[in-house]
Write a protein that holds these residues in place. Structure first.
Motif, mmCIF file in Angstrom:
data_model
loop_
_atom_site.group_PDB
_atom_site.id
_atom_site.type_symbol
_atom_site.label_atom_id
_atom_site.label_comp_id
_atom_site.label_asym_id
_atom_site.label_seq_id
_atom_site.Cartn_x
_atom_site.Cartn_y
_atom_site.Cartn_z
ATOM 1 N N LYS A 8 3.988 56.334 13.674
ATOM 2 C CA LYS A 8 3.898 54.881 13.796
ATOM 3 C C LYS A 8 4.657 54.416 15.037
ATOM 4 C CE LYS A 8 3.584 54.045 8.785
ATOM 5 N NZ LYS A 8 4.209 53.368 7.611
ATOM 6 N N ASN A 9 3.930 53.750 15.920
ATOM 7 C CA ASN A 9 4.517 53.086 17.094
ATOM 8 C C ASN A 9 5.342 54.042 17.954
ATOM 9 O OD1 ASN A 9 5.079 50.844 14.525
ATOM 10 N ND2 ASN A 9 3.583 50.378 16.120
ATOM 11 N N LEU A 10 4.772 55.215 18.229
ATOM 12 C CA LEU A 10 5.490 56.200 19.042
ATOM 13 C C LEU A 10 5.454 55.814 20.519
ATOM 14 C CD1 LEU A 10 4.394 59.647 17.551
ATOM 15 C CD2 LEU A 10 6.211 58.087 16.802
ATOM 16 N N THR A 11 6.609 55.921 21.161
ATOM 17 C CA THR A 11 6.718 55.654 22.585
ATOM 18 C C THR A 11 7.529 56.766 23.232
ATOM 19 O OG1 THR A 11 6.592 53.251 22.282
ATOM 20 C CG2 THR A 11 7.524 54.033 24.353
ATOM 21 N N LEU A 12 7.048 57.241 24.364
ATOM 22 C CA LEU A 12 7.737 58.304 25.095
ATOM 23 C C LEU A 12 7.617 58.020 26.582
ATOM 24 C CD1 LEU A 12 9.133 61.109 25.235
ATOM 25 C CD2 LEU A 12 6.834 62.110 25.271
ATOM 26 N N ARG A 13 8.736 58.053 27.277
ATOM 27 C CA ARG A 13 8.732 57.799 28.713
ATOM 28 C C ARG A 13 9.391 58.940 29.463
ATOM 29 N NH1 ARG A 13 9.997 52.732 26.399
ATOM 30 N NH2 ARG A 13 8.389 51.131 26.840
ATOM 31 N N VAL A 23 1.879 54.508 19.979
ATOM 32 C CA VAL A 23 0.843 55.341 19.366
ATOM 33 C C VAL A 23 1.066 55.447 17.861
ATOM 34 C CG1 VAL A 23 -0.033 57.717 19.180
ATOM 35 C CG2 VAL A 23 0.347 56.678 21.428
ATOM 36 N N SER A 24 0.028 55.152 17.091
ATOM 37 C CA SER A 24 0.062 55.306 15.633
ATOM 38 C C SER A 24 -1.128 56.166 15.195
ATOM 39 C CB SER A 24 0.004 53.943 14.931
ATOM 40 O OG SER A 24 1.155 53.176 15.229
ATOM 41 N N VAL A 25 -0.835 57.237 14.457
ATOM 42 C CA VAL A 25 -1.862 58.188 14.018
ATOM 43 C C VAL A 25 -1.495 58.688 12.632
ATOM 44 C CG1 VAL A 25 -2.949 60.430 14.455
ATOM 45 C CG2 VAL A 25 -2.374 58.963 16.377
ATOM 46 N N ALA A 26 -2.491 58.862 11.764
ATOM 47 C CA ALA A 26 -2.270 59.450 10.441
ATOM 48 C C ALA A 26 -3.305 60.542 10.213
ATOM 49 C CB ALA A 26 -2.375 58.390 9.346
ATOM 50 N N VAL A 27 -2.843 61.699 9.708
ATOM 51 C CA VAL A 27 -3.744 62.814 9.413
ATOM 52 C C VAL A 27 -3.521 63.261 7.978
ATOM 53 C CG1 VAL A 27 -4.410 65.183 9.994
ATOM 54 C CG2 VAL A 27 -3.751 63.590 11.821
ATOM 55 N N ASP A 199 -12.666 63.869 12.061
ATOM 56 C CA ASP A 199 -12.045 62.663 12.618
ATOM 57 C C ASP A 199 -11.801 62.868 14.103
ATOM 58 O OD1 ASP A 199 -10.885 61.151 9.926
ATOM 59 O OD2 ASP A 199 -10.802 63.328 9.770
ATOM 60 N N VAL A 200 -11.600 61.755 14.797
ATOM 61 C CA VAL A 200 -11.281 61.839 16.218
ATOM 62 C C VAL A 200 -10.234 60.784 16.564
ATOM 63 C CG1 VAL A 200 -13.142 60.249 16.877
ATOM 64 C CG2 VAL A 200 -12.257 61.873 18.554
ATOM 65 N N VAL A 201 -9.314 61.173 17.456
ATOM 66 C CA VAL A 201 -8.338 60.248 18.034
ATOM 67 C C VAL A 201 -8.508 60.336 19.539
ATOM 68 C CG1 VAL A 201 -5.906 59.694 18.366
ATOM 69 C CG2 VAL A 201 -6.702 60.541 16.142
ATOM 70 N N MET A 202 -8.796 59.212 20.182
ATOM 71 C CA MET A 202 -8.933 59.174 21.633
ATOM 72 C C MET A 202 -7.736 58.471 22.239
ATOM 73 S SD MET A 202 -12.953 58.220 22.215
ATOM 74 C CE MET A 202 -14.251 59.157 21.382
ATOM 75 N N LEU A 203 -7.104 59.135 23.194
ATOM 76 C CA LEU A 203 -5.982 58.545 23.926
ATOM 77 C C LEU A 203 -6.436 58.126 25.311
ATOM 78 C CD1 LEU A 203 -2.953 60.903 23.102
ATOM 79 C CD2 LEU A 203 -3.576 58.740 22.017
ATOM 80 N N ASP A 204 -5.977 56.977 25.739
ATOM 81 C CA ASP A 204 -6.296 56.461 27.062
ATOM 82 C C ASP A 204 -5.021 55.944 27.698
ATOM 83 O OD1 ASP A 204 -7.810 55.610 29.287
ATOM 84 O OD2 ASP A 204 -7.958 53.595 28.459
ATOM 85 N N GLU A 205 -4.519 56.668 28.690
ATOM 86 C CA GLU A 205 -3.300 56.290 29.397
ATOM 87 C C GLU A 205 -2.155 55.995 28.430
ATOM 88 O OE1 GLU A 205 -4.414 53.143 32.053
ATOM 89 O OE2 GLU A 205 -5.516 54.489 33.381
ATOM 90 N N GLY A 206 -1.976 56.880 27.457
ATOM 91 C CA GLY A 206 -0.853 56.799 26.536
ATOM 92 C C GLY A 206 -1.071 55.946 25.313
ATOM 93 N N ARG A 207 -2.201 55.248 25.239
ATOM 94 C CA ARG A 207 -2.498 54.401 24.083
ATOM 95 C C ARG A 207 -3.644 54.987 23.266
ATOM 96 N NH1 ARG A 207 -0.506 49.238 23.917
ATOM 97 N NH2 ARG A 207 0.568 48.449 25.771
ATOM 98 N N VAL A 208 -3.702 54.626 21.985
ATOM 99 C CA VAL A 208 -4.818 55.030 21.137
ATOM 100 C C VAL A 208 -5.995 54.099 21.404
ATOM 101 C CG1 VAL A 208 -5.654 55.307 18.777
ATOM 102 C CG2 VAL A 208 -3.313 55.980 19.342
ATOM 103 N N ALA A 209 -7.053 54.663 21.991
ATOM 104 C CA ALA A 209 -8.259 53.874 22.254
ATOM 105 C C ALA A 209 -9.160 53.828 21.026
ATOM 106 C CB ALA A 209 -9.027 54.471 23.434
ATOM 107 N N LEU A 210 -9.101 54.879 20.198
ATOM 108 C CA LEU A 210 -9.934 54.942 18.997
ATOM 109 C C LEU A 210 -9.350 55.982 18.051
ATOM 110 C CD1 LEU A 210 -12.632 53.950 17.675
ATOM 111 C CD2 LEU A 210 -13.692 55.998 18.654
ATOM 112 N N SER A 211 -9.259 55.643 16.782
ATOM 113 C CA SER A 211 -8.876 56.582 15.731
ATOM 114 C C SER A 211 -9.794 56.317 14.549
ATOM 115 C CB SER A 211 -7.401 56.382 15.331
ATOM 116 O OG SER A 211 -7.033 57.310 14.320
ATOM 117 N N ILE A 212 -10.683 57.280 14.260
ATOM 118 C CA ILE A 212 -11.769 56.983 13.330
ATOM 119 C C ILE A 212 -12.349 58.286 12.781
ATOM 120 C CG2 ILE A 212 -13.600 57.032 15.069
ATOM 121 C CD1 ILE A 212 -14.783 54.528 13.791
ATOM 122 N N SER A 213 -12.932 58.222 11.594
ATOM 123 C CA SER A 213 -13.677 59.367 11.071
ATOM 124 C C SER A 213 -15.060 59.373 11.679
ATOM 125 C CB SER A 213 -13.775 59.292 9.546
ATOM 126 O OG SER A 213 -14.658 58.260 9.147
#
Length: 290
Positions: A8-13, A23-27, A199-213
């Motif tokens: 939930k709300n991951l940030t890394l610099r 970034v928020s992702v659940a598996v 399922d698929v998670v798409m990242l775009d420049e560090g952000r989640v563009a899509l997270s969906i089955s």
């Protein structure tokens, strides 16, 4: 039911560069998740965070554990092949099996040997004598012989030919996925893994563009294959993407298009490649370093 991965709300610099941005992702268990993104999108950073190699801001649990704090305990319960994974070239395969037996308490030498029998790799073979595809299969056999709940693979078939890639994924699906375990696969080869994924998670420049089955993709996204005469009307409806397919143009929409537009085309199933092109930006095309 506890998710195997809960981020939930991951940030890394890295200095001024933001590798992961909120970034928020659940598996859940029993899923095969594709992690897609261009070079520099944050895939490897996310995977390293999941196995405790990188500290991140935000909330993160993997198998109910905090990766950086509980890393030793976590590594006993998951399998991981990084994007720079190598096996010692001097070692014979049976020596690697012995080494794994001593290092990993949940490793089964018998299981590893059974998996290797699916390949042309012999226990007496030296790693340096194996092809890239055979090394990848050996690595997977060793990792899949760990009684783990979660497998994380970062570009596991990079540099392999199409036959070797197919063999790798067949072994993964046939021998490891059982409806309880989950796999997170980072890859550029979207077309080849689409049939394997739930399922698929798409990242775009560090952000989640899509997270969906994949099931929900068909419900949410609409692709309309249309004649040239309908091009202006389709463009005016502002689709996510327009592309050529089988000699005709297809317009991709997020959600249902206007009724007058829907009647101008034939609905077809959007592929992951289509969605990937529509929702992510290729840094190489923008003059940025990948």
């Amino acid at each position: 039911m506890m998710n195997l991965i809960e981020a939930k709300n991951l940030t890394l610099r890295y200095g001024k560069k933001t590798a992961l941005n909120d970034v928020s992702v659940a598996v859940p268990k029993g899923r095969v998740v594709g992690l897609l993104g261009h070079n520099g999108a944050g895939k490897t950073s996310l995977m390293k965070a999941l196995v405790g190699l990188l500290p991140v801001q935000g909330e993160l649990t993997v198998l109910g554990l905090q990766p950086t704090r509980d890393r030793q305990q976590l590594l006993e319960q998951l399998s991981y092949i990084p994007d720079v994974a190598v096996l010692p070239r001097w070692a014979r395969v049976h020596e690697l099996i012995t080494l794994m037996s001593r290092l990993q308490p949940k490793f089964s030498a018998e299981r590893a040997r059974a998996l290797l029998r699916r390949t042309s790799v012999g226990e007496g073979d030296k790693v340096k004598s194996l092809s890239k595809g055979m090394v990848a299969q050996t690595h997977l056999a060793l990792i899949a012989a760990i009684d783990a709940k979660l497998m994380i693979l970062d570009e596991p078939t990079l540099g392999l030919d199409v036959v070797s890639r197919k063999s790798f994924y067949e072994m993964l699906i046939d021998e490891w996925c059982d409806g309880e375990r989950s796999v997170l696969i980072s890859t550029h080869q979207v077309e080849e893994v689409e049939a394997l994924l739930s399922d698929v998670v798409m990242l775009d420049e560090g952000r989640v563009a899509l997270s969906i089955s994949l099931e929900d993709i068909d419900r949410r996204f609409v692709a309309l294959n249309h004649d040239p005469a309908a091009a202006d009307a389709m463009a005016a409806a502002h689709p996510l993407l327009r592309y050529r397919e089988q000699g005709r143009t297809t317009a991709l929409f997020d959600g249902a298009p206007p009724e007058h537009v829907a009647s101008l085309g034939q609905r077809v199933r959007p592929s992951l490649v289509d969605l990937f092109m529509a929702l992510t930006r290729n840094p190489a095309l923008n003059g940025k370093q990948a």
